[in-house]
Design an enzyme around this catalytic site. Structure first.
Site, PDB file in Angstrom:
ATOM      1  N   HIS A   1       0.803  -1.223   0.000  1.00 49.10           N
ATOM      2  CA  HIS A   1       0.000   0.000   0.000  1.00 49.10           C
ATOM      3  C   HIS A   1       0.839   1.277   0.000  1.00 49.10           C
ATOM      4  O   HIS A   1       0.292   2.379  -0.118  1.00 49.10           O
ATOM      5  CB  HIS A   1      -0.924   0.020   1.226  1.00 49.10           C
ATOM      6  CG  HIS A   1      -0.200   0.300   2.503  1.00 49.10           C
ATOM      7  ND1 HIS A   1       0.598  -0.623   3.126  1.00 49.10           N
ATOM      8  CD2 HIS A   1      -0.142   1.419   3.267  1.00 49.10           C
ATOM      9  CE1 HIS A   1       1.101  -0.097   4.221  1.00 49.10           C
ATOM     10  NE2 HIS A   1       0.674   1.138   4.334  1.00 49.10           N
TER      11      HIS A   1
ATOM     12  N   HIS B   1       1.199   6.777  -0.943  1.00 54.32           N
ATOM     13  CA  HIS B   1       0.437   5.938  -0.020  1.00 54.32           C
ATOM     14  C   HIS B   1      -0.923   5.659  -0.652  1.00 54.32           C
ATOM     15  O   HIS B   1      -1.744   6.562  -0.800  1.00 54.32           O
ATOM     16  CB  HIS B   1       0.278   6.666   1.317  1.00 54.32           C
ATOM     17  CG  HIS B   1      -0.177   5.798   2.447  1.00 54.32           C
ATOM     18  ND1 HIS B   1      -1.473   5.368   2.588  1.00 54.32           N
ATOM     19  CD2 HIS B   1       0.512   5.274   3.499  1.00 54.32           C
ATOM     20  CE1 HIS B   1      -1.573   4.630   3.678  1.00 54.32           C
ATOM     21  NE2 HIS B   1      -0.379   4.549   4.241  1.00 54.32           N
TER      22      HIS B   1
END
Length: 631
Positions: A544, A559
């Protein structure tokens, strides 16, 4: 060195811990961050020690303690902003067989972690006692006055209701319901149970009947070990009932079942067992006090300066011995005296080092360490910032504290409250509010004076080498390396879609710029591209987050999603590898936006400049990008 930027220091610590996703449990005591990593292999412990403001590390297996000093109270909220509130999470211990020594160390650390949050209440109770004593001496109050009775009630409550406080911290430690744990403890203190114990006990009975089960007649005010064991059992049943009780009735059935079942186990098994264990320890110390009272305190100090150093924080695990003594006989003559001798010694040794040293940097660390010990009652800044740095001052500390402990034992010194390990705490040797013990107070002053003289004598006799604070070698100072940015940088949108300004990002940590200046992207197609050219330096195990470092030294992170770590990598495909060179606009990853939404995950892609503090000027939200200038 003192921390100048708490946000920056917090970010550096968590980065070297392997990122926020590698933090399983976070807590702090008076001087240390206590962190349990998910995977210790991802932690760069040497790099953490080199961070500005970090005095040292203590690796205790599953828990790593970062020694900060008194400023940990300012640092902790910044760390918590990055990793979230993990204090209530249960900790999964490392698997595999453990030796007896490791099990003992784990147990001591557990007790220490449970007792640490309660220390302010215990210290407050002690200083209320000081206030009552001073007011009584001045003739301003009598023990029959309503003000005296009310204030004394607050002081005594810290010890009488200690099981309720311990229930709360134990529940946080074991990952169970704090309110139910507190209810369990409160039931043990309820007057009807106390009266039942007194009535049946006076009739010669040892047990009462509870649902037909014989329960041992014992009072629990001031108890610690008993309630810790009971809450641990509660946590096990909590997890069991969460699995087997239908969700439709779990809200009211589970708490009811927990209290009924665990109260039986507490009154028949864990309560008496914990009471006997605590009693056995107290009996051992009482035996030693009866046969060689002068030996108890120096023995404890000698142990803490040698073997005890292998179990950082173990001294806090013995606080229950002090609280038990204060709650029952009104004073303590072991644990609090040990703290007094060791902490005051550390303060004067640090002061002696500061006066003798010719190194400016050594003095900059030693003077605050001395004040921290002598005024604040906290020894860690001296131990880790001065003692362990040069070692000889630690030898001086050990000699001074052991000899002063021996003198305290011979004089029969005792403290009437918790928190006597500082100059202000000297008043706790004066009395318990209702009466004044001048001989004991004079003895405390004698020990204090001996510590002051002996500290300077041992430091001057043993000496030290302060070259470890060489001003030209930052690596020896516990200081981060100088910034390495070389040129300006512009961080652009990592794909197609709608731009989201930093302040509009739904996550407060990002919106406040805690991790660094950033902006968001509501992706149109789920494709994530490189916002700068550089080298891929990090890829989260859950895919992620991807980090890129430019040739000019900019550290950028993309992110993917808010709290997307919960997906454990599902719905995210990464197309690059660590160490790979990427150009601006290269495809980094693709994520399933619909899956994110279905799982309740915010799909916003956040782009951050992690080392913005290395730049002279950073402009955010200008033209949908971040522009940072070196000069």
């Amino acid at each position: 060195m003192p921390i100048k930027n708490y946000s920056k220091t917090a970010q550096q610590i968590i980065e070297q811990f392997g990122g926020k996703d590698n933090v399983a449990y976070l807590n702090h005591c008076a001087t240390r961050l206590r962190i349990n990593p998910v995977d210790k292999g991802k932690c760069n412990l040497k790099a953490i020690e080199a961070i500005d403001g970090v005095l040292g590390l203590s690796d205790n297996g599953a828990e790593i303690q970062v020694i900060i000093g008194q400023s940990v109270e300012q640092l902790y909220p910044e760390v918590e902003k990055i990793v979230g509130q993990l204090g209530g999470a249960s900790i999964e211990k490392e698997k595999g067989k453990k030796g007896f020594g490791t099990l003992v160390a784990d147990f001591m650390l557990m007790i220490s972690g449970i007792m640490t949050p309660i220390i302010p209440a215990l210290a407050t109770a002690g200083f209320i006692t000081v206030l009552l004593t001073l007011m009584s001496l001045a003739g301003l109050i009598q023990s029959t006055d309503s003000t005296y009775i009310i204030l004394n009630g607050f002081a005594q409550s810290a010890f009488y209701f200690l099981p309720i406080f311990v229930a709360w911290t134990s529940a946080r430690r074991f990952g169970t319901e704090p309110i139910i744990a507190m209810l369990l403890a409160a039931g043990l203190l309820y007057p009807d149970w106390v009266n039942l114990v007194g009535t049946l006990g006076s009739e010669g009975q040892t047990f009462a009947s509870y649902f037909g089960v014989p329960v041992y007649l014992m009072t629990y005010n001031g108890g610690v070990i008993q309630i810790i064991l009971s809450v641990w059992v509660l946590s096990k049943f909590d997890k069991l009932f969460s699995r087997i009780i239908p969700e439709t009735v779990r809200f009211f059935v589970k708490p009811f079942a927990l209290i009924v079942i665990v109260s039986v186990i507490t009154l028949s098994v864990t309560g008496p067992l914990g009471g006997f264990a605590a009693g056995a320890i107290a009996s051992g110390i009482s035996w030693l006090e009866a046969h060689a009272p002068w030996l108890v305190v120096p023995t404890l100090i000698l142990f803490s300066c040698t073997i005890g150093q292998l179990v950082a924080g173990f001294h806090l695990a013995l606080i229950p011995l002090a609280t038990e003594a204060i709650a029952t006989v009104g004073y303590d003559s072991t644990v609090t005296i040990w703290f007094f001798c060791f902490t005051v010694s550390s303060g004067f040794v640090a002061l002696a080092v500061a006066i003798k040293s010719r190194s400016n940097r050594c003095r900059q660390i030693a003077i605050p360490a001395a004040l921290s010990a002598l005024i604040g009652g906290i020894s860690e800044p001296m131990v880790y910032g001065v003692g362990y740095k040069m070692m000889r001052p630690f030898w001086a500390l050990s000699i001074t504290s052991v000899l002063s402990g021996l003198l305290a034992g011979i004089l029969g010194l005792h403290s009437y409250g918790y928190g006597s390990q500082s100059i202000p705490g000297l008043l706790l040797f004066l009395g318990n509010g209702a009466s004044v013990d001048w001989p004991n107070f004079y003895n405390a002053l004698i020990v204090f004076g001996v510590i002051a003289v002996l500290s300077f004598v041992t430091v001057w006799a043993i000496g030290f080498d302060d070259s470890v604070y060489d001003e030209g070698d930052d690596s020896k100072l516990g200081k981060a390396q100088a910034p390495s940015v070389k040129e300006d940088v512009e961080v652009v949108m990592p794909g197609k879609g709608e731009y989201i300004a930093q302040g509009d990002i739904s996550d407060a940590t990002f919106a406040n710029g805690t991790v660094g200046p950033c902006f968001g992207l509501s992706s149109a197609d789920g494709v994530v591209c490189a916002p700068v050219a550089g080298t891929v330096t990090t890829i989260a195990t859950t895919n992620h987050a991807i980090g890129i470092t430019t040739d000019g030294g900019a550290e950028v992170m993309v992110h993917i999603g808010i709290d997307s770590v919960k997906l454990n990598g599902k719905g995210i495909q990464v197309y690059v590898s660590k160490g790979q060179k990427v150009e601006l606009g290269d495809k980094l990853a693709k994520f399933d936006k619909e899956k994110f939404v279905a799982e309740g995950i915010d799909p916003t892609v956040v782009t951050l400049l992690l080392n913005a503090y290395d730049y002279a000027n950073v402009d955010v939200d200008s033209g949908h990008s971040i522009i940072a200038h070196v000069g």
